[in-house]
Design a protein around this motif. Sequence first.
Motif, PDB file in Angstrom:
ATOM      1  N   PHE A 130       0.830  -1.204   0.000  1.00 34.82           N
ATOM      2  CA  PHE A 130       0.000   0.000   0.000  1.00 34.82           C
ATOM      3  C   PHE A 130       0.866   1.255   0.000  1.00 34.82           C
ATOM      4  O   PHE A 130       0.641   2.189  -0.776  1.00 34.82           O
ATOM      5  CB  PHE A 130      -0.931   0.002   1.209  1.00 34.82           C
ATOM      6  CG  PHE A 130      -1.656   1.307   1.412  1.00 34.82           C
ATOM      7  CD1 PHE A 130      -2.752   1.638   0.638  1.00 34.82           C
ATOM      8  CD2 PHE A 130      -1.217   2.216   2.367  1.00 34.82           C
ATOM      9  CE1 PHE A 130      -3.411   2.852   0.807  1.00 34.82           C
ATOM     10  CE2 PHE A 130      -1.866   3.427   2.551  1.00 34.82           C
ATOM     11  CZ  PHE A 130      -2.964   3.745   1.763  1.00 34.82           C
ATOM     12  N   GLU A 131       1.862   1.303   0.893  1.00 34.53           N
ATOM     13  CA  GLU A 131       2.718   2.487   0.986  1.00 34.53           C
ATOM     14  C   GLU A 131       3.509   2.687  -0.302  1.00 34.53           C
ATOM     15  O   GLU A 131       3.697   3.822  -0.761  1.00 34.53           O
ATOM     16  CB  GLU A 131       3.654   2.339   2.184  1.00 34.53           C
ATOM     17  CG  GLU A 131       2.918   2.410   3.526  1.00 34.53           C
ATOM     18  CD  GLU A 131       3.831   2.144   4.708  1.00 34.53           C
ATOM     19  OE1 GLU A 131       4.984   1.700   4.484  1.00 34.53           O
ATOM     20  OE2 GLU A 131       3.404   2.369   5.860  1.00 34.53           O
ATOM     21  N   ALA A 132       3.986   1.583  -0.900  1.00 36.59           N
ATOM     22  CA  ALA A 132       4.718   1.689  -2.167  1.00 36.59           C
ATOM     23  C   ALA A 132       3.813   2.208  -3.272  1.00 36.59           C
ATOM     24  O   ALA A 132       4.236   3.012  -4.120  1.00 36.59           O
ATOM     25  CB  ALA A 132       5.301   0.326  -2.544  1.00 36.59           C
ATOM     26  N   ALA A 133       2.571   1.761  -3.293  1.00 37.03           N
ATOM     27  CA  ALA A 133       1.627   2.220  -4.317  1.00 37.03           C
ATOM     28  C   ALA A 133       1.359   3.719  -4.191  1.00 37.03           C
ATOM     29  O   ALA A 133       1.217   4.419  -5.204  1.00 37.03           O
ATOM     30  CB  ALA A 133       0.322   1.439  -4.208  1.00 37.03           C
ATOM     31  N   GLN A 134       1.327   4.227  -2.969  1.00 30.79           N
ATOM     32  CA  GLN A 134       1.122   5.668  -2.789  1.00 30.79           C
ATOM     33  C   GLN A 134       2.310   6.450  -3.349  1.00 30.79           C
ATOM     34  O   GLN A 134       2.142   7.531  -3.920  1.00 30.79           O
ATOM     35  CB  GLN A 134       0.931   6.005  -1.300  1.00 30.79           C
ATOM     36  CG  GLN A 134      -0.234   5.281  -0.637  1.00 30.79           C
ATOM     37  CD  GLN A 134      -1.494   5.291  -1.492  1.00 30.79           C
ATOM     38  OE1 GLN A 134      -2.013   6.352  -1.846  1.00 30.79           O
ATOM     39  NE2 GLN A 134      -1.981   4.108  -1.834  1.00 30.79           N
ATOM     40  N   THR A 135       3.514   5.908  -3.175  1.00 32.27           N
ATOM     41  CA  THR A 135       4.699   6.546  -3.758  1.00 32.27           C
ATOM     42  C   THR A 135       4.612   6.549  -5.280  1.00 32.27           C
ATOM     43  O   THR A 135       4.927   7.551  -5.940  1.00 32.27           O
ATOM     44  CB  THR A 135       5.977   5.817  -3.309  1.00 32.27           C
ATOM     45  OG1 THR A 135       6.089   5.887  -1.887  1.00 32.27           O
ATOM     46  CG2 THR A 135       7.215   6.434  -3.949  1.00 32.27           C
ATOM     47  N   SER A 164       1.362 -12.036  -6.786  1.00 33.98           N
ATOM     48  CA  SER A 164       0.637 -11.486  -5.642  1.00 33.98           C
ATOM     49  C   SER A 164       0.988 -10.018  -5.428  1.00 33.98           C
ATOM     50  O   SER A 164       0.108  -9.184  -5.159  1.00 33.98           O
ATOM     51  CB  SER A 164       0.977 -12.297  -4.388  1.00 33.98           C
ATOM     52  OG  SER A 164       0.427 -11.708  -3.232  1.00 33.98           O
ATOM     53  N   LEU A 165       2.274  -9.701  -5.561  1.00 34.11           N
ATOM     54  CA  LEU A 165       2.724  -8.319  -5.372  1.00 34.11           C
ATOM     55  C   LEU A 165       2.123  -7.404  -6.426  1.00 34.11           C
ATOM     56  O   LEU A 165       1.620  -6.313  -6.099  1.00 34.11           O
ATOM     57  CB  LEU A 165       4.251  -8.258  -5.440  1.00 34.11           C
ATOM     58  CG  LEU A 165       4.868  -6.864  -5.457  1.00 34.11           C
ATOM     59  CD1 LEU A 165       4.522  -6.104  -4.180  1.00 34.11           C
ATOM     60  CD2 LEU A 165       6.381  -6.955  -5.645  1.00 34.11           C
ATOM     61  N   GLU A 166       2.174  -7.813  -7.677  1.00 36.37           N
ATOM     62  CA  GLU A 166       1.605  -6.981  -8.743  1.00 36.37           C
ATOM     63  C   GLU A 166       0.115  -6.724  -8.499  1.00 36.37           C
ATOM     64  O   GLU A 166      -0.369  -5.591  -8.643  1.00 36.37           O
ATOM     65  CB  GLU A 166       1.800  -7.650 -10.104  1.00 36.37           C
ATOM     66  CG  GLU A 166       1.218  -6.831 -11.248  1.00 36.37           C
ATOM     67  CD  GLU A 166       1.385  -7.488 -12.599  1.00 36.37           C
ATOM     68  OE1 GLU A 166       0.945  -6.872 -13.602  1.00 36.37           O
ATOM     69  OE2 GLU A 166       1.946  -8.606 -12.664  1.00 36.37           O
ATOM     70  N   LYS A 167      -0.608  -7.758  -8.113  1.00 33.10           N
ATOM     71  CA  LYS A 167      -2.039  -7.609  -7.842  1.00 33.10           C
ATOM     72  C   LYS A 167      -2.279  -6.622  -6.703  1.00 33.10           C
ATOM     73  O   LYS A 167      -3.170  -5.773  -6.781  1.00 33.10           O
ATOM     74  CB  LYS A 167      -2.638  -8.970  -7.497  1.00 33.10           C
ATOM     75  CG  LYS A 167      -4.124  -8.935  -7.205  1.00 33.10           C
ATOM     76  CD  LYS A 167      -4.654 -10.320  -6.873  1.00 33.10           C
ATOM     77  CE  LYS A 167      -6.142 -10.271  -6.538  1.00 33.10           C
ATOM     78  NZ  LYS A 167      -6.658 -11.626  -6.174  1.00 33.10           N
ATOM     79  N   GLU A 168      -1.455  -6.721  -5.653  1.00 33.82           N
ATOM     80  CA  GLU A 168      -1.627  -5.847  -4.494  1.00 33.82           C
ATOM     81  C   GLU A 168      -1.315  -4.396  -4.850  1.00 33.82           C
ATOM     82  O   GLU A 168      -2.001  -3.473  -4.407  1.00 33.82           O
ATOM     83  CB  GLU A 168      -0.733  -6.322  -3.358  1.00 33.82           C
ATOM     84  CG  GLU A 168      -1.101  -5.780  -1.999  1.00 33.82           C
ATOM     85  CD  GLU A 168      -2.451  -6.271  -1.509  1.00 33.82           C
ATOM     86  OE1 GLU A 168      -3.196  -5.444  -0.935  1.00 33.82           O
ATOM     87  OE2 GLU A 168      -2.768  -7.458  -1.704  1.00 33.82           O
ATOM     88  N   LEU A 169      -0.257  -4.175  -5.643  1.00 33.87           N
ATOM     89  CA  LEU A 169       0.075  -2.820  -6.064  1.00 33.87           C
ATOM     90  C   LEU A 169      -1.047  -2.208  -6.895  1.00 33.87           C
ATOM     91  O   LEU A 169      -1.461  -1.068  -6.674  1.00 33.87           O
ATOM     92  CB  LEU A 169       1.379  -2.818  -6.863  1.00 33.87           C
ATOM     93  CG  LEU A 169       2.679  -3.061  -6.089  1.00 33.87           C
ATOM     94  CD1 LEU A 169       3.847  -3.171  -7.052  1.00 33.87           C
ATOM     95  CD2 LEU A 169       2.939  -1.945  -5.077  1.00 33.87           C
ATOM     96  N   ARG A 170      -1.527  -2.975  -7.863  1.00 37.03           N
ATOM     97  CA  ARG A 170      -2.583  -2.461  -8.739  1.00 37.03           C
ATOM     98  C   ARG A 170      -3.851  -2.119  -7.952  1.00 37.03           C
ATOM     99  O   ARG A 170      -4.607  -1.224  -8.338  1.00 37.03           O
ATOM    100  CB  ARG A 170      -2.903  -3.481  -9.836  1.00 37.03           C
ATOM    101  CG  ARG A 170      -1.793  -3.647 -10.868  1.00 37.03           C
ATOM    102  CD  ARG A 170      -2.213  -4.534 -12.026  1.00 37.03           C
ATOM    103  NE  ARG A 170      -1.135  -4.765 -12.970  1.00 37.03           N
ATOM    104  CZ  ARG A 170      -0.769  -3.907 -13.930  1.00 37.03           C
ATOM    105  NH1 ARG A 170      -1.428  -2.762 -14.061  1.00 37.03           N
ATOM    106  NH2 ARG A 170       0.225  -4.197 -14.743  1.00 37.03           N
ATOM    107  N   GLN A 175      -6.294   5.210 -11.115  1.00 33.49           N
ATOM    108  CA  GLN A 175      -6.779   4.605 -12.356  1.00 33.49           C
ATOM    109  C   GLN A 175      -5.934   4.986 -13.565  1.00 33.49           C
ATOM    110  O   GLN A 175      -5.823   4.209 -14.523  1.00 33.49           O
ATOM    111  CB  GLN A 175      -8.237   4.988 -12.592  1.00 33.49           C
ATOM    112  CG  GLN A 175      -9.207   4.343 -11.607  1.00 33.49           C
ATOM    113  CD  GLN A 175     -10.658   4.627 -11.950  1.00 33.49           C
ATOM    114  OE1 GLN A 175     -10.951   5.452 -12.825  1.00 33.49           O
ATOM    115  NE2 GLN A 175     -11.573   3.964 -11.260  1.00 33.49           N
ATOM    116  N   ASP A 176      -5.340   6.179 -13.557  1.00 39.16           N
ATOM    117  CA  ASP A 176      -4.593   6.632 -14.734  1.00 39.16           C
ATOM    118  C   ASP A 176      -3.119   6.233 -14.704  1.00 39.16           C
ATOM    119  O   ASP A 176      -2.366   6.586 -15.624  1.00 39.16           O
ATOM    120  CB  ASP A 176      -4.714   8.147 -14.892  1.00 39.16           C
ATOM    121  CG  ASP A 176      -4.214   8.894 -13.660  1.00 39.16           C
ATOM    122  OD1 ASP A 176      -4.053   8.250 -12.606  1.00 39.16           O
ATOM    123  OD2 ASP A 176      -3.982  10.112 -13.756  1.00 39.16           O
ATOM    124  N   VAL A 177      -2.683   5.504 -13.684  1.00 41.57           N
ATOM    125  CA  VAL A 177      -1.281   5.073 -13.609  1.00 41.57           C
ATOM    126  C   VAL A 177      -1.091   3.814 -14.452  1.00 41.57           C
ATOM    127  O   VAL A 177      -1.804   2.824 -14.289  1.00 41.57           O
ATOM    128  CB  VAL A 177      -0.860   4.783 -12.149  1.00 41.57           C
ATOM    129  CG1 VAL A 177       0.532   4.150 -12.114  1.00 41.57           C
ATOM    130  CG2 VAL A 177      -0.868   6.073 -11.335  1.00 41.57           C
TER     131      VAL A 177
END
Length: 267
Positions: A130-135, A164-170, A175-177
């Motif tokens: 979650f924190e990585a996705a916010q970055t 699993s990691l890719e799914k969690e990041l997405r 939406q526009d990333v």
Amino acid sequence: MLREDNPQSVRHVFYRMTDPRLPEPVEKSDRGYRHVQDRVKKLRRSGRVPYGWIADATRRGYHVNTFSGSGDFLRRMAGAYRGDLWSQSRFYVEVWCESRSIAGVIQDTCQDLAVSLYPCGGFSSITLAFEAAQTINWQCQTGKDCVVYYVGDFDPAGVLIDQSLEKELREHLDQDVRLHFIRLGITAEQIAEHDLPAKPRKETDRRALHITETVEAEAMPAHILRAELRACIEAFLPQDALAVIRVAEESERQHLLRMAEMMEGRA
């Protein structure tokens, strides 16, 4: 082997020493690993192997930096100054790896190319993802694409961790990333190309049944892994960006040092 290719983790050394083509290979077992670990320790303590040739990102100290004044702060921070290598790139790039052992081997490459490195320690925690996705959301708010390179084991768990990691990041990306998730290693093609040592899968593990033999990421020679990672990352940089930024960084560091001298002179 370490003289030709360093730094490496002890696990990297172990896998190189289990190569059956060696005159006296080490057995691929817990006992063999303990043997290599002991030999490395003795060689380091004797001075025959420099301590810096072994990477260990599994244990870290936590420090508090203090300064005697603003001049001291500028002088010590001047060496840490980095220019924005990726300001003119259309991409934001980061690297994930399954273990801290691998992180210790590729950390210098990631730092040199100014990309973030995340060792996920097996299946990533949802907090870290979650924190990585916010970055990523913040880095890509200007329209950049995100490229994630992943390095992990080729085994029933390892080939599922990156999925699993890719799914969690997405799950947490805006939406526009636009995310490009790439498994850099270990792959079946690399195993064949580099003749990496493999062992049979555990019969009790019913995950990813198409994996018949397993190869840990540490089996990849460290210099090959670093070279492949560097080439992949540099492909997303503008031409000559690294050389240009190095000149600019040195100029800024000298400016900071002159400022430090001025402040220290006033004191």
